[in-house]
Design an enzyme around this catalytic site. Structure first.
Site, PDB file in Angstrom:
ATOM      1  N   LYS A  52     -24.329 -16.391 -27.802  1.00 39.14           N
ATOM      2  CA  LYS A  52     -23.810 -16.971 -26.515  1.00 39.14           C
ATOM      3  C   LYS A  52     -22.979 -18.148 -26.422  1.00 39.14           C
ATOM      4  O   LYS A  52     -21.845 -18.432 -26.035  1.00 39.14           O
ATOM      5  CB  LYS A  52     -24.677 -16.855 -25.335  1.00 39.14           C
ATOM      6  CG  LYS A  52     -25.242 -15.359 -24.740  1.00 39.14           C
ATOM      7  CD  LYS A  52     -26.461 -15.446 -23.957  1.00 39.14           C
ATOM      8  CE  LYS A  52     -26.675 -13.812 -23.367  1.00 39.14           C
ATOM      9  NZ  LYS A  52     -27.963 -13.869 -23.072  1.00 39.14           N
ATOM     10  N   GLN A  96     -32.594 -17.326 -20.490  1.00 40.37           N
ATOM     11  CA  GLN A  96     -32.845 -16.175 -21.369  1.00 40.37           C
ATOM     12  C   GLN A  96     -34.076 -15.384 -20.938  1.00 40.37           C
ATOM     13  O   GLN A  96     -35.223 -16.158 -21.193  1.00 40.37           O
ATOM     14  CB  GLN A  96     -32.765 -16.300 -22.797  1.00 40.37           C
ATOM     15  CG  GLN A  96     -32.723 -15.440 -23.736  1.00 40.37           C
ATOM     16  CD  GLN A  96     -31.421 -14.715 -23.720  1.00 40.37           C
ATOM     17  OE1 GLN A  96     -30.291 -15.096 -23.806  1.00 40.37           O
ATOM     18  NE2 GLN A  96     -31.710 -13.265 -23.718  1.00 40.37           N
ATOM     19  N   ASP A 119     -25.372 -14.527 -14.920  1.00 42.43           N
ATOM     20  CA  ASP A 119     -25.746 -13.210 -15.641  1.00 42.43           C
ATOM     21  C   ASP A 119     -25.607 -11.897 -14.376  1.00 42.43           C
ATOM     22  O   ASP A 119     -25.722 -10.926 -14.694  1.00 42.43           O
ATOM     23  CB  ASP A 119     -27.537 -13.142 -15.742  1.00 42.43           C
ATOM     24  CG  ASP A 119     -27.633 -13.168 -17.279  1.00 42.43           C
ATOM     25  OD1 ASP A 119     -26.809 -12.841 -17.972  1.00 42.43           O
ATOM     26  OD2 ASP A 119     -28.776 -13.952 -17.411  1.00 42.43           O
TER      27      ASP A 119
END
Ligand code: NAP
Length: 282
Positions: A52, A96, A119
């Protein structure tokens, strides 16, 4: 003869589009910023976070990494998220997953301000998808849609079967397919006679988490087969949920693993961060 749905090529295309827009923003002196939080030392999570970070560099966005100790408390993590929610210099926040067991993942996801939830996991953003009124979409399912769109695969009126009903893949995947006017069936571990559904599918999206679960006898000739699964075999090799070698002979289009849905997820994350930046800087 099947055609590969090449996530590497399409993700590069999507990221290039983001990069071009970010370059224009940079001329005015500001670029989108993504805060990435990782708690603990899970090796797979470290790889994902590293990828990322690389994608942010490639697109010209700023990434700010918060690598927290395994023993970080839920309160400490919530306090960091609260600080980032209020920070005007941060446009996207990503925590995460998975988190250590002592931290409630749902609580953390819902603590992220919906406008910074790049997300697309929060209850607000998931709800908006079902209402068809979303700006930020969950990265993996939207990556599948972007991949199918790139190859001009029609979805309207098609029988689409999603195998898996998780909150982060299966359910939002079904919502996005429905929005494209597909007829959608969601299958799961309690589905009776799974093959009777998959055999009638024009499009199969497999998000189960079991190696080689979808076999050739479960697929009709000419089907489009999208494999979201990422499974590590004992040999260390990565493989998807679809028995690729045999299913490819029946499919019209099929994703490889790796190189299919995985790269698309990160490309959509970059797109979402840009969308979030623009919404916050109208
Ligand atoms: P998950 O939360 O474990 O959900 C798996 C789903 O599969 C569940 O809904 C489960 O049904 C269903 N299932 C399990 N066994 C089944 C069976 N025998 N028949 C039919 N359905 C069955 O997993 P996830 O988070 O959705 O992830 C799925 C896969 O995608 C994993 O391999 C994961 O690593 C991968 N993934 C990839 C990306 C990417 O970027 N490409 C992103 C996220 C996830 P129940 O609900 O009834 O238990």
């Amino acid at each position: 003869m099947y055609q590969i749905l090449d996530g590497k090529t399409v993700s590069a295309y999507v990221k290039q589009q983001v990069k071009d827009e970010v370059a224009l923003l940079a001329e005015n002196g500001s670029v989108p910023a993504l805060a990435v939080i990782i708690v603990g030392n899970d090796p797979a999570s470290k790889v994902y976070v590293g990828n990322k970070k690389k994608a942010c560099e490639m697109t010209g966005m700023k990434s700010i990494e918060y690598a927290l100790d395994e023993n970080t408390s839920e309160e400490e993590l919530l306090a960091l998220i609260d600080k980032l929610n209020g920070d005007k210099e941060v446009n996207g926040i990503l925590c995460q997953l998975p988190l250590p067991k002592h931290i409630n993942e749902d609580k953390i996801i819902d603590a992220i301000a919906p406008e910074k939830d790049v997300d697309g996991f929060s209850a607000v953003n998931v709800g908006k998808i079902w209402l068809g009124k979303y700006e930020i979409s969950p990265c993996t399912p939207m990556g599948v849609i972007e991949l199918l769109d790139y190859y001009k695969i029609p979805l309207e009126g098609k029988n689409c079967v999603v195998v898996g009903r998780s909150n982060i893949v299966g359910k939002p995947m079904a919502a996005l397919l429905l929005e494209r006017n597909a007829t959608v069936t969601i299958c799961h571990s309690r589905t009776k006679d799974l093959a009777s559904f998959t055999k009638n599918a024009d499009v199969i999206v497999a998000a189960v988490g079991r190696a080689n679960f979808i076999t050739a006898d479960m697929v009709k000739d000419g089907a489009v087969v999208v494999d979201v699964g990422i499974n590590r075999l004992e040999s260390g090799k990565l493989c998807g949920d679809v028995d690729f070698e045999n299913v490819k002979e029946k499919a019209s289009f099929i994703t490889p693993v790796p190189g299919g849905c995985g790269p698309m997820t990160i490309a959509v994350l970059m797109k979402n961060t840009l969308v979030a930046y623009k919404a916050q800087n109208k």
